[in-house]
Design an enzyme around this catalytic site. Structure first.
Site, PDB file in Angstrom:
ATOM      1  N   CYS A 228       0.836  -1.209   0.000  1.00  0.00           N
ATOM      2  CA  CYS A 228       0.000   0.000   0.000  1.00  0.00           C
ATOM      3  C   CYS A 228       0.864   1.250   0.000  1.00  0.00           C
ATOM      4  O   CYS A 228       0.463   2.287  -0.507  1.00  0.00           O
ATOM      5  CB  CYS A 228      -0.945  -0.019   1.201  1.00  0.00           C
ATOM      6  SG  CYS A 228      -0.097  -0.195   2.770  1.00  0.00           S
ATOM      7  N   GLU A 408      -4.269   2.434  12.344  1.00  0.00           N
ATOM      8  CA  GLU A 408      -3.874   1.144  12.893  1.00  0.00           C
ATOM      9  C   GLU A 408      -2.511   1.310  13.550  1.00  0.00           C
ATOM     10  O   GLU A 408      -1.819   2.294  13.326  1.00  0.00           O
ATOM     11  CB  GLU A 408      -3.772   0.096  11.786  1.00  0.00           C
ATOM     12  CG  GLU A 408      -5.112  -0.242  11.195  1.00  0.00           C
ATOM     13  CD  GLU A 408      -5.156  -1.624  10.580  1.00  0.00           C
ATOM     14  OE1 GLU A 408      -4.168  -2.045   9.975  1.00  0.00           O
ATOM     15  OE2 GLU A 408      -6.210  -2.282  10.723  1.00  0.00           O
TER      16      GLU A 408
HETATM   17  P1  NAD Z   1      -9.196  -6.541  -1.971  1.00  0.00           P
HETATM   18  O1  NAD Z   1      -9.938  -5.299  -1.663  1.00  0.00           O
HETATM   19  O2  NAD Z   1      -9.464  -7.208  -3.262  1.00  0.00           O
HETATM   20  O3  NAD Z   1      -9.450  -7.636  -0.843  1.00  0.00           O
HETATM   21  C1  NAD Z   1      -9.184  -7.393   0.524  1.00  0.00           C
HETATM   22  C2  NAD Z   1     -10.009  -8.347   1.371  1.00  0.00           C
HETATM   23  O4  NAD Z   1     -11.397  -8.044   1.201  1.00  0.00           O
HETATM   24  C3  NAD Z   1      -9.851  -9.814   0.992  1.00  0.00           C
HETATM   25  O5  NAD Z   1      -9.875 -10.610   2.147  1.00  0.00           O
HETATM   26  C4  NAD Z   1     -11.091 -10.082   0.152  1.00  0.00           C
HETATM   27  O6  NAD Z   1     -11.497 -11.431   0.171  1.00  0.00           O
HETATM   28  C5  NAD Z   1     -12.112  -9.216   0.878  1.00  0.00           C
HETATM   29  N1  NAD Z   1     -13.280  -8.826   0.083  1.00  0.00           N
HETATM   30  C6  NAD Z   1     -13.369  -8.660  -1.259  1.00  0.00           C
HETATM   31  N2  NAD Z   1     -14.643  -8.323  -1.594  1.00  0.00           N
HETATM   32  C7  NAD Z   1     -15.359  -8.255  -0.446  1.00  0.00           C
HETATM   33  C8  NAD Z   1     -16.721  -7.941  -0.144  1.00  0.00           C
HETATM   34  N3  NAD Z   1     -17.597  -7.647  -1.109  1.00  0.00           N
HETATM   35  N4  NAD Z   1     -17.093  -7.950   1.140  1.00  0.00           N
HETATM   36  C9  NAD Z   1     -16.225  -8.255   2.133  1.00  0.00           C
HETATM   37  N5  NAD Z   1     -14.930  -8.578   1.900  1.00  0.00           N
HETATM   38  C10 NAD Z   1     -14.499  -8.571   0.624  1.00  0.00           C
HETATM   39  O7  NAD Z   1      -7.639  -6.164  -1.826  1.00  0.00           O
HETATM   40  P2  NAD Z   1      -6.376  -7.097  -2.086  1.00  0.00           P
HETATM   41  O8  NAD Z   1      -6.210  -7.252  -3.558  1.00  0.00           O
HETATM   42  O9  NAD Z   1      -6.437  -8.320  -1.250  1.00  0.00           O
HETATM   43  O10 NAD Z   1      -5.198  -6.181  -1.494  1.00  0.00           O
HETATM   44  C11 NAD Z   1      -4.622  -5.149  -2.215  1.00  0.00           C
HETATM   45  C12 NAD Z   1      -5.178  -3.804  -1.764  1.00  0.00           C
HETATM   46  O11 NAD Z   1      -4.992  -3.654  -0.364  1.00  0.00           O
HETATM   47  C13 NAD Z   1      -4.453  -2.626  -2.384  1.00  0.00           C
HETATM   48  O12 NAD Z   1      -5.394  -1.662  -2.800  1.00  0.00           O
HETATM   49  C14 NAD Z   1      -3.608  -2.091  -1.229  1.00  0.00           C
HETATM   50  O13 NAD Z   1      -3.277  -0.722  -1.347  1.00  0.00           O
HETATM   51  C15 NAD Z   1      -4.469  -2.373  -0.065  1.00  0.00           C
HETATM   52  N6  NAD Z   1      -3.696  -2.384   1.184  1.00  0.00           N
HETATM   53  C16 NAD Z   1      -3.807  -1.321   2.045  1.00  0.00           C
HETATM   54  C17 NAD Z   1      -3.063  -1.280   3.224  1.00  0.00           C
HETATM   55  C18 NAD Z   1      -3.170  -0.122   4.191  1.00  0.00           C
HETATM   56  O14 NAD Z   1      -2.736  -0.250   5.318  1.00  0.00           O
HETATM   57  N7  NAD Z   1      -3.711   1.021   3.782  1.00  0.00           N
HETATM   58  C19 NAD Z   1      -2.214  -2.358   3.547  1.00  0.00           C
HETATM   59  C20 NAD Z   1      -2.127  -3.419   2.649  1.00  0.00           C
HETATM   60  C21 NAD Z   1      -2.884  -3.425   1.485  1.00  0.00           C
END
Ligand code: NAD
Length: 440
Positions: A228, A408
């Site tokens: 991120c 966090e």
């Molecule tokens: P994602 O949004 O696709 O998925 C994240 C989680 O949400 C997964 O467990 C997924 O199964 C779940 N999810 C997906 N659809 C959902 C729904 N409709 N309802 C409930 N849960 C649902 O993200 P990803 O591809 O796993 O991770 C990458 C993203 O995470 C990037 O955008 C990155 O910037 C972000 N990220 C942010 C931070 C931070 O601290 N700001 C840290 C790490 C990653």
């Protein structure tokens, strides 16, 4: 009710044991993270240690769940605040930090007296399972920390919609986070969103060029840009632009791409095919919009690379701020270079996206650094350092599309997972004039 009745120092002792177990199982956890998510051994080692450190930090908080005591306006009256648990927390996490993203949420929740249901990413289920086993071994009672595996739209969404949930803590994409926020809004439960970034680095005319180049390379390509806090835009003063880009290209092109399991790998694979196609798709968009590839830009498909999802470390130049590659999160090893005329223009460009997670400025001028710290719109700002994550005792989170105001880690985690109760105890044995009457 059973867990919240356990005294906070005792909950802290269990977290201490979890931290010790993470450390004593470090090699196995590192191997699992590398195998499952693909990052390098060095990156996974850092992540596992961060999870242990988060357990130790919150173990200490078990003896420090401070509230406030103050003097009441009335005599013989005690006035204080206490932290109380929120209830059952849904913890939804991404694949890029499969262990620490759970630790960031579950450990403060546990020390605050909450219970939790974890829904890890479908791309990293085994790491979550391993952590659950350690938590059980450390003495977390049955039913306190729970794990649900499955797809986001199925398991994740069912969890978010469950009326028994009192808080949702989500880390992932801005798109999914916004959707979750909308689902929860009618119930008015607390929702913490840690979402994407479009992190920029500003290199001013007096910067130490070699240091800036090294930090940008490390910020842009560690974990193949799947962080991120990844550096995805660099804004260089025009007087340095040619030399900076030349050195940057030389460094990026020399990075060794390979499987996380090989000790000499510097840039790990992309997590899955659809993410690989997404990264490749952004290169096509960039070229259509008029940007130029200065280095990389292709999926690696020859030889051993054909067995995985590998993408070349990429540098795009001639990037204009309105282009999609300068505005949207790519989540891959792709860096856009832009130039600025002066400090003001640099600040305008670095703040020129709707995200606001991390940013960095490189300069030897202390006045310029201090002014940049004031003006940069991001939750975490660095001077002369790469855009990395945060230390476990420091709050982490972003502005704009990157979050929704919560933090966090550090005390941010304790604030997130606890509720305040304000308490008055009157020991005067007589009705005292009320505050309202006094004010009249
Ligand atoms: P994602 O949004 O696709 O998925 C994240 C989680 O949400 C997964 O467990 C997924 O199964 C779940 N999810 C997906 N659809 C959902 C729904 N409709 N309802 C409930 N849960 C649902 O993200 P990803 O591809 O796993 O991770 C990458 C993203 O995470 C990037 O955008 C990155 O910037 C972000 N990220 C942010 C931070 C931070 O601290 N700001 C840290 C790490 C990653």
């Amino acid at each position: 009710p059973t867990w919240s009745a356990v005294r906070a120092p005792a909950r802290g002792r269990i977290l201490q044991r979890i931290g010790q177990l993470i450390e004593s199982n470090k090699d196995a956890l590192v191997a699992l993270v590398v195998r499952e998510m693909g990052k390098t051994i060095k990156e996974a080692t850092g992540e596992v240690q961060a999870a242990a450190d988060m357990a130790f930090f919150n173990a200490g908080e078990g003896r420090r769940l401070y509230g406030v005591t103050t003097q009441s306006e009335l005599v013989d009256r005690n006035a204080e605040t206490r932290r109380v648990p929120l209830g059952v927390c849904a913890l939804i996490t991404p694949w890029n930090a499969p262990l620490s993203s759970i630790a960031w949420k579950a450990f403060p929740a546990l020390v605050c007296g909450d219970t939790a249901v974890i829904k890890p990413s479908e791309d990293s289920p085994a790491t979550a399972d391993a952590l659950m086993r350690l938590a059980q071994e450390a003495g977390v009672p049955p039913g306190v920390l729970n794990l649900v595996q499955g797809l986001g739209e199925e398991a994740g969404e069912a969890l978010v919609r469950n009326p028994g949930i009192d808080l949702v803590s989500f880390t992932g994409s801005t798109e999914v986070g916004t959707h979750i926020n909308q689902i929860c809004a009618p119930r008015r439960i607390r929702v913490s969103l840690e979402m994407g970034g479009k992190n920029g680095v500003l290199v001013l005319s007096d910067a130490n060029l070699d240091h800036a180049v090294n930090c940008v390379v490390s910020g842009a390509y560690s974990m193949a840009g799947q962080r991120c806090a990844t550096t995805s835009r660099v804004i260089v003063h025009e007087s340095l632009a040619d030399e900076f880009t030349k050195r940057l290209v030389a460094k990026a092109a020399a990075l060794k791409v390979g499987p996380g399991t090989q000790p000499d790998t510097m840039v790990c694979p992309i997590v899955n095919r659809s993410q690989l196609q997404r990264v490749a798709g952004y290169i096509e968009i960039a070229e259509r919009e008029g940007a130029r590839i200065a280095c990389g830009g292709h999926v690696l498909e020859q030889g051993e690379y054909a067995k995985g999802c590998f993408f070349e470390p990429t540098i795009l130049v001639d990037v204009r701020p309105e282009m999609r590659i300068a505005q949207e999160e790519i989540f891959g090893p792709v860096l856009s270079v832009m130039t600025c005329r002066d400090f003001e223009h640099g600040i305008e460009l670095i703040n020129g996206t709707n995200y606001g997670l991390t940013a960095s400025v490189f300069t030897r001028d202390v006045s310029a650094a201090m002014r940049a710290l004031e003006r940069i719109h991001a939750g975490v700002v660095y001077v002369n350092a790469p855009t990395f994550g945060s230390e476990v005792h420091m709050p982490f989170g972003g502005y704009g599309l990157s979050g929704n105001g919560h933090r966090e880690a550090g005390m941010g985690g304790i604030d997130m997972f606890s509720e305040w109760k304000t308490i008055y105890v009157d020991y005067s044995d007589q009705m005292q004039s009320t505050l309202l009457k006094d004010k009249k």
